[in-house]
Scaffold this motif. Sequence first.
Motif, short mmCIF file in Angstrom:
data_model
loop_
_atom_site.label_atom_id
_atom_site.label_comp_id
_atom_site.label_asym_id
_atom_site.label_seq_id
_atom_site.Cartn_x
_atom_site.Cartn_y
_atom_site.Cartn_z
N SER A 258 0.83 -1.20 0.00
CA SER A 258 0.00 0.00 0.00
C SER A 258 0.86 1.25 0.00
CB SER A 258 -0.92 0.00 1.22
OG SER A 258 -1.71 1.16 1.25
N ALA A 259 1.95 1.24 0.77
CA ALA A 259 2.86 2.39 0.79
C ALA A 259 3.54 2.57 -0.56
CB ALA A 259 3.90 2.18 1.89
N ASP B 79 -2.53 3.22 -3.34
CA ASP B 79 -3.97 3.00 -3.41
C ASP B 79 -4.42 1.99 -2.36
OD1 ASP B 79 -4.78 4.57 -5.90
OD2 ASP B 79 -3.13 3.37 -6.66
N THR B 80 -5.73 1.89 -2.18
CA THR B 80 -6.28 0.99 -1.17
C THR B 80 -6.13 -0.46 -1.59
OG1 THR B 80 -7.86 2.65 -0.45
CG2 THR B 80 -8.35 0.39 0.14
N LEU B 81 -5.69 -1.28 -0.64
CA LEU B 81 -5.56 -2.72 -0.87
C LEU B 81 -6.54 -3.47 0.02
CD1 LEU B 81 -1.68 -3.24 -0.99
CD2 LEU B 81 -3.25 -2.97 -2.90
N PHE B 82 -7.03 -4.58 -0.50
CA PHE B 82 -7.97 -5.43 0.23
C PHE B 82 -7.43 -6.86 0.25
CE2 PHE B 82 -10.19 -2.07 -1.95
CZ PHE B 82 -11.04 -1.53 -1.00
N LEU B 83 -7.62 -7.53 1.37
CA LEU B 83 -7.34 -8.96 1.45
C LEU B 83 -8.67 -9.68 1.59
CD1 LEU B 83 -5.21 -11.25 1.65
CD2 LEU B 83 -5.38 -11.02 4.14
N VAL C 197 -11.34 -9.52 4.67
CA VAL C 197 -10.85 -9.64 6.05
C VAL C 197 -9.87 -8.54 6.43
CG1 VAL C 197 -11.21 -12.14 6.15
CG2 VAL C 197 -9.02 -11.24 5.32
N ALA C 198 -9.40 -7.76 5.45
CA ALA C 198 -8.49 -6.66 5.78
C ALA C 198 -8.54 -5.61 4.68
CB ALA C 198 -7.06 -7.18 5.95
N ARG C 199 -8.32 -4.35 5.10
CA ARG C 199 -8.27 -3.25 4.14
C ARG C 199 -7.18 -2.28 4.58
NH1 ARG C 199 -13.48 0.58 3.31
NH2 ARG C 199 -12.77 1.43 5.30
N ARG C 200 -6.31 -1.93 3.66
CA ARG C 200 -5.22 -1.01 3.95
C ARG C 200 -5.37 0.21 3.04
NH1 ARG C 200 -1.21 -0.13 7.79
NH2 ARG C 200 -1.26 -2.40 8.12
N ILE C 201 -5.65 1.36 3.62
CA ILE C 201 -5.88 2.59 2.86
C ILE C 201 -4.54 3.24 2.50
CG2 ILE C 201 -6.94 4.88 2.90
CD1 ILE C 201 -9.04 3.74 4.80
N VAL D 103 -14.47 -4.22 5.51
CA VAL D 103 -14.07 -5.49 6.13
C VAL D 103 -15.32 -6.16 6.69
CG1 VAL D 103 -12.77 -6.51 8.04
CG2 VAL D 103 -11.74 -4.68 6.66
N GLY D 104 -15.44 -7.46 6.43
CA GLY D 104 -16.60 -8.21 6.89
C GLY D 104 -17.65 -8.42 5.83
#
Length: 261
Positions: A105-106, A110-114, A125-129, A141-142
Amino acid sequence: MTNGRLKARGARPGGQTIRRAVAVLRTLAIGGERGVPMAEIVQATSLTRPTVHRIVHVLIEEGIVERSDRTGNYAIGRQVPELALARPSRSPLLIAAEPHLAAASAQLGDTLFLTVRTGLDTLCVARRIGNYPIQVLSIEVGVRRPLGVSSAGVAILAAMPSAEARKIVLANETRFGAYRTDVATVLGQIQLARRRGYNLRDVGLVQGTKSLSAWIRAPDGQPTAAITLSAIRNRLNPRRAIEVADALVATARAIEAATPA
């Protein structure tokens, strides 16, 4: 016609009722806080309306499902998160993925999702902005969706043998209508993702966005998750899309290597 998830299991005394109830709960989980109207539950599960009505009202009596007085929709009850507290530990995949999500993400901004596979569904289950001024927060998430609807779901299916992927897509056929897609479209997307080695969705779930996903395999080799980047369209032009794909695939392989067997 019975739900595809139900047909895949062997018969066991009393098992059919439980599986039907689980199918209803999974459908309600997709609705989140908004809930799901009775007609959509019937359509998604391929059960008869009287059967769904009976299951839902037993679950309401047990505190597992709630009905909104305002909308009439049905949703997962508040007792379910309380039950989940009995198993609070995070998955090894999520623990292994966190530093790699942060680094990617760094790097990309952009935003990443797992997203993981759970039965016939995907679950975020995870989101990194990221740090780019305009972020696409297309999923919380969820949130749960049928496999094949999201970019991540297509990527996970693309990593499976063709016959297995097709079986899942057909099992989800009745659920695709709510997401404005169909079996032929999903199968075409899977084939293209398999050829590319990743999935690129030119039209994201949010208008004016694109998304790109790379699948992640479990230690046993089974596709179990995907990492997804979502961005506004002009952030994923053809040249940058290739760069992002390379970064996501590398991140997926790093997560696989870090996940304990």
